[in-house]
Write a protein that holds these residues in place. Structure first.
Motif, PDB file in Angstrom:
ATOM      1  N   THR A  45       0.815   3.973  -3.026  1.00 34.88           N
ATOM      2  CA  THR A  45       0.885   5.664  -2.825  1.00 34.88           C
ATOM      3  C   THR A  45       1.998   6.261  -3.511  1.00 34.88           C
ATOM      4  OG1 THR A  45      -0.469   5.454  -0.569  1.00 34.88           O
ATOM      5  CG2 THR A  45       0.845   7.462  -0.906  1.00 34.88           C
ATOM      6  N   GLN A  66       1.693   6.314  -7.343  1.00 29.28           N
ATOM      7  CA  GLN A  66       0.757   7.392  -7.807  1.00 29.28           C
ATOM      8  C   GLN A  66       1.372   8.778  -7.776  1.00 29.28           C
ATOM      9  OE1 GLN A  66      -3.737   6.933  -6.285  1.00 29.28           O
ATOM     10  NE2 GLN A  66      -2.316   6.307  -4.326  1.00 29.28           N
ATOM     11  N   ARG A  67       2.299   8.848  -6.932  1.00 26.51           N
ATOM     12  CA  ARG A  67       2.755  10.540  -6.945  1.00 26.51           C
ATOM     13  C   ARG A  67       3.886  10.436  -7.940  1.00 26.51           C
ATOM     14  NH1 ARG A  67       3.897  10.225  -0.155  1.00 26.51           N
ATOM     15  NH2 ARG A  67       1.639  11.073   0.238  1.00 26.51           N
ATOM     16  N   TYR A  73       0.945  -1.148  -0.032  1.00 24.21           N
ATOM     17  CA  TYR A  73       0.006   0.040  -0.172  1.00 24.21           C
ATOM     18  C   TYR A  73       1.050   1.190  -0.044  1.00 24.21           C
ATOM     19  CZ  TYR A  73      -4.535  -2.478   0.310  1.00 24.21           C
ATOM     20  OH  TYR A  73      -5.631  -3.332   0.342  1.00 24.21           O
TER      21      TYR A  73
END
Length: 248
Positions: A24, A27-28, A20
């Motif tokens: 994240t 995504q960045r 997870y």
């Protein structure tokens, strides 16, 4: 745009949070939403992959074959210095000390990870054992494989080496390893689906640079990885041919 990512179910439960965190981070880097979906069952995950649900898959070698040959995915990177090997283990108090001590009719326990199980069966060949003269029970996780051995409900169990190594010392001290494979060219890999392949150089760049900064290193640590390395088309095809040979 929302991208969908899934991960082969054979990672240790301790690293769920790590994936997870990676999601994240990804995504960045990509500047777009990435949805991570995890499974505890190989068959259900394969069903959803075949239905076109995912754009990015961190796959075990067997599923990498399906993804490349049937679904047009392309391998981008593999974990650095982390080949997939198979271990056969038994209860520490067992009188079985090597695979030749296993007898026809013995009870084996494994997950439904096909490349691990096939390699495991190949390693039993010196004992003249195969699928016809052994009993194989399939369970949902390597923790349950270990539990069967500790409870003496099976004579031997098959493990992905990484999964075995990540068991607690308390559990490992109650088992002993009979044999470990040394293939070295079979790996998990991160694969990209057909819709995203124009982004492969960008994705590779982000992943290869992860270990060069503190934030990226922290993400890798949470996944129990040291870094990534490029997986070429030639290396992918060689691994898939080897897996196909083993499975057939």
């Amino acid at each position: 745009m929302i991208l969908n990512l899934t991960v082969s179910p054979d990672f240790a439960p301790d690293h769920i949070s790590g994936w997870y965190i990676f999601n994240t981070w990804l995504q960045r880097q990509l500047g777009t939403r990435v949805h991570l979906e995890l499974y505890d069952c190989f068959d259900k995950q394969r069903e959803d992959i075949k239905a076109g649900k995912f754009d990015l898959v961190y796959a075990n070698p067997f599923d990498a074959s399906m993804l490349v040959r049937e679904l047009g995915f392309k391998a981008v990177v593999r974990p650095l210095a982390k080949p997939d090997e198979t271990i056969i283990a038994t209860n520490a108090e067992s009188t079985i000390n090597n695979v030749e001590d296993l007898q026809p009719g013995c009870q084996l326990v494994a997950t439904d990870d096909p490349d691990v199980n096939r390699i495991g069966m190949i390693m039993l060949e010196p004992a003249d054992l195969d699928g016809d003269n052994t009993k194989l029970k399939t369970v949902d996780s390597y923790i349950i494989v270990a539990k069967h051995l500790l409870n003496q409900q099976a004579d031997a169990g098959f493990f992905l080496k990484d999964a075995y190594d990540e068991l607690s010392d308390l559990i490992k001290n109650q088992m002993k390893v009979l044999v470990s494979s040394e293939i070295s060219v079979v790996h998990h890999a991160l694969l990209v689906g057909p819709k995203l392949q124009q982004y492969i150089p960008q994705i590779q760049k982000f992943l290869l640079n992860m270990s060069s900064n503190e934030k990226g290193k922290g993400v890798l640590e949470s996944m129990d990885l040291d870094g990534w390395e490029v997986m070429t088309d030639e290396e992918t095809e060689f691994m898939i041919d080897l897996i196909d040979t083993l499975i057939d």
